[in-house]
Write a protein that holds these residues in place. Structure first.
Motif, mmCIF file in Angstrom:
data_model
loop_
_atom_site.group_PDB
_atom_site.id
_atom_site.type_symbol
_atom_site.label_atom_id
_atom_site.label_comp_id
_atom_site.label_asym_id
_atom_site.label_seq_id
_atom_site.Cartn_x
_atom_site.Cartn_y
_atom_site.Cartn_z
ATOM 1 N N ALA A 16 46.296 50.266 44.126
ATOM 2 C CA ALA A 16 46.061 49.685 42.808
ATOM 3 C C ALA A 16 45.031 48.563 42.873
ATOM 4 N N SER A 17 45.128 47.709 43.875
ATOM 5 C CA SER A 17 44.174 46.602 43.969
ATOM 6 C C SER A 17 42.784 47.116 44.313
ATOM 7 N N ALA A 18 42.700 48.190 45.119
ATOM 8 C CA ALA A 18 41.394 48.757 45.458
ATOM 9 C C ALA A 18 40.708 49.314 44.216
ATOM 10 N N VAL A 19 41.461 50.050 43.383
ATOM 11 C CA VAL A 19 40.893 50.580 42.151
ATOM 12 C C VAL A 19 40.450 49.436 41.241
ATOM 13 N N GLY A 20 41.291 48.396 41.140
ATOM 14 C CA GLY A 20 40.948 47.249 40.307
ATOM 15 C C GLY A 20 39.696 46.534 40.794
ATOM 16 N N GLU A 21 39.567 46.389 42.111
ATOM 17 C CA GLU A 21 38.375 45.733 42.647
ATOM 18 C C GLU A 21 37.126 46.573 42.407
ATOM 19 N N GLY A 22 37.273 47.906 42.477
ATOM 20 C CA GLY A 22 36.133 48.764 42.174
ATOM 21 C C GLY A 22 35.643 48.553 40.755
ATOM 22 N N ALA A 23 36.592 48.453 39.801
ATOM 23 C CA ALA A 23 36.226 48.207 38.405
ATOM 24 C C ALA A 23 35.633 46.807 38.231
ATOM 25 N N MET A 24 36.227 45.822 38.885
ATOM 26 C CA MET A 24 35.716 44.460 38.775
ATOM 27 C C MET A 24 34.312 44.340 39.364
ATOM 28 N N ALA A 25 34.065 45.028 40.456
ATOM 29 C CA ALA A 25 32.745 44.981 41.081
ATOM 30 C C ALA A 25 31.674 45.503 40.128
ATOM 31 N N VAL A 26 32.008 46.558 39.361
ATOM 32 C CA VAL A 26 31.040 47.091 38.391
ATOM 33 C C VAL A 26 30.744 46.057 37.307
ATOM 34 N N MET A 27 31.768 45.328 36.855
ATOM 35 C CA MET A 27 31.547 44.266 35.874
ATOM 36 C C MET A 27 30.589 43.214 36.418
ATOM 37 N N LEU A 28 30.747 42.875 37.690
ATOM 38 C CA LEU A 28 29.874 41.883 38.310
ATOM 39 C C LEU A 28 28.474 42.441 38.544
ATOM 40 N N VAL A 29 28.373 43.753 38.781
ATOM 41 C CA VAL A 29 27.055 44.387 38.894
ATOM 42 C C VAL A 29 26.289 44.226 37.584
#
Length: 558
Positions: A538-551
């Motif tokens: 769950a945290s890995a999926v969340g970090e993937g989504a958060m990374a896109v926001m930061l991109v």
């Protein structure tokens, strides 16, 4: 010569060295059966055998073989003896002259002949079609149908055969496995004219054969994308685990030209999990393969490219461009990169183990081997969730499952729900304070030496199956000298880069790094590869989504 039609239909094959007779037979067959069957005509036994081998490799079905008795180099009976090895269920008909009827009768015993026809067979409505109608009806009633699929022929205890099967399974490529010791495996080797000493042999649905294939070659032949369609992207995601797939879904759905690069198979360690029961939204649990397949389809639906079997060896920074270099020397570039490389299971360093890897010893679940464990005693090394999930899955069919745990209990590293399930499983036992001291076996695992950590006493146990889950090592060595990593190799990002108030090495912007940004602007990290990450799906999926926001934030300010 051999004549074939292009459509994929069940085949009737006829072979006669007399061109006139050969054409006449094919003409009569097409007149009656051409709408339902593909008629293949050959003018020599050798050509006919080549045609049968090609059909076998392609996965086509052959219903009836008609062979002339009097052919040079190889007569009809000799031909049918070899043909039956390739297509044992095909009905066999010998075309003979009146003088050869004794030979035809003898052939009934030699090649289990179904029928012999005297030449000439005119009119075919009386002498040919009734015979073939009966043979085709009998053939259709038999259980012989095949579905075109990839075939793998190999040794039961072979690390390379196991790796090919695991690669295909994890990439959702349907395949059938044939041991080289079983009759059908032998027939496929004969059809491919392959050397049984060089295995595995992979046969794709179109009949292409691959001997001991490397993953990039295998991926390309079974229809997986391996080459990028563009030279430049908005976002390059490296790694196809939950973090990488999450980043690909959110990146592509938000309009970024996104490519995901995976070195082996999407899913990462989570993709090998037999059942994940604590992931939000799946109260009954979901297998890693199911979750991976859904995420991959979701990413491609939004337009993300997914490249498989591509190993990344370097990260290049050229102005605002970020380049990713592959093992073959090619490079793709983009505005931004998300590192979601995940981790791999650490190797268990004990005497005798390395040569047995893939031959009874497996790192991760190796779910393709689960069926072979039915009724067997299985050992699992490790005490975290991945080990517990594997234990529960394998316990469905195994005679017994023994968890070998170095620590004093499971509670320090395994979720409570899994501990409860293991305690309730009658064929699972847990040996705490126990480690593997050595492995023994010739061509496959046969025994293990176990050592009690507290007393030092050792015990020799019989074992053919061992699955190892002993912690994770980050797949980040290729970033040496470019991206900051901690002493264990995990990638440092965000606030952790500025501990002590110092700027990160190589940082040249006025702002501090974003939360998941590395010391290279525009390069982010998500998931298990990040230093001090939670190591949960769950945290890995969340970090993937958060990374896109930061991109997006990075691209807006670039």
């Amino acid at each position: 010569m051999a004549e074939t039609a292009g459509s994929r239909q069940t085949v009737i094959l006829t072979v006669d060295d007399d061109p006139g007779v050969s054409r006449a037979v094919a003409r009569d067959l097409r007149r009656r059966y051409g709408g339902m069957y593909r008629i293949v005509r050959a003018e020599s036994a050798a050509t006919a055998l080549d045609a049968l081998r090609e059909l076998k490799l392609r996965g086509d079905l052959v219903a009836v073989i008609l062979a002339d008795y009097r052919m040079p180099q190889m007569n009809g009976i000799e031909f049918l003896e070899q043909a039956v090895d390739i297509y044992p269920s095909a009905r066999r008909v010998l075309l003979t002259a009146y003088a050869d009827t004794n030979a035809a009768i003898d052939a009934i015993n030699v090649v289990d002949l179904d029928h012999y026809l005297l030449k000439p067979w005119d009119p075919p409505e009386e002498k040919l079609y009734p015979v073939l109608d009966d043979l085709l009806a009998a053939w259709r009633a038999s259980d012989h149908k095949q579905v075109p699929t990839t075939k793998v022929v190999g040794h039961r205890w072979s690390a390379q055969s196991s790796a090919v099967r695991e690669f295909l399974a994890r990439n959702q490529v349907p395949y059938r496995w044939y041991s080289c010791d079983e009759p059908e495996g032998q027939r496929l080797l004969t059809a491919a004219q392959a050397d049984s000493e060089r295995l595995p042999l992979v046969i794709t649905p179109d009949g292409t054969t691959l001997v001991e294939p490397a993953e990039p070659d295998l991926a390309a032949q079974v229809g997986l994308a391996t080459m990028p369609t563009e030279d430049f992207y908005d976002l390059i995601v490296i790694g196809g685990g939950p973090a990488g797939l999450g980043a690909a879904v959110y990146g592509a759905s938000e309009g970024l030209r996104t490519v995901l690069v995976e070195r082996s198979a999407t899913g990462g360690q989570a993709g090998q999990s037999s059942r994940i029961e604590n992931y939000l939204g799946f109260p009954d649990g979901v297998s890693g393969a199911q979750l991976t397949d859904r995420a991959r389809r979701q990413a491609t639906k939004f337009g993300a490219e997914i490249l498989t079997a591509r190993e990344v060896t370097g990260l290049e920074v050229t102005g605002s461009s970020r380049g990713v270099r592959f093992a073959d020397g090619s490079v793709i570039s983009g505005h931004s990169v998300i590192l979601a490389t995940g981790v791999s299971y650490r190797q268990l360093e004990v005497p005798g183990l390395a040569p047995l890897t893939g031959c009874g010893v497996y790192y991760g679940s190796a779910l393709t081997e689960a069926a072979a464990c039915s009724g067997e005693d299985v050992y699992i090394v490790g005490g975290a969730n991945s080990a517990g999930q594997a234990a529960m899955y394998l316990a469905r069919g195994a005679k017994s499952v023994t968890l070998l745990v170095r620590g004093p209990s499971l509670s320090a590293s395994m979720s409570h729900y899994l501990i409860q399930q293991i305690e309730q499983a009658p064929n699972i036992s847990v040996r705490t304070g126990t480690v593997v001291e050595a492995a023994h076996g010739s061509d496959h695992l046969e025994q293990l030496t176990l050592r009690d950590v507290a007393t030092g006493q050792t015990e020799l146990v019989d074992a053919q199956w061992m699955f190892v889950f002993i912690g994770a090592a980050p797949l980040t060595d290729w970033l040496e000298g470019t991206v900051t990593r901690d002493p264990r190799g995990f990638i440092v990002a965000g606030p952790d880069l500025t501990i002590g108030g110092q700027e990160p090495s190589g940082w040249d912007l006025d702002r501090p790094p974003y939360h998941l940004e590395t010391n290279v602007p525009g390069v982010f990290v998500a998931g298990d590869a990040r230093s001090e990450s939670a190591k949960r799906v769950a945290s890995a999926v969340g970090e993937g989504a958060m990374a896109v926001m930061l991109v997006h934030r990075y691209l807006e300010q670039s």
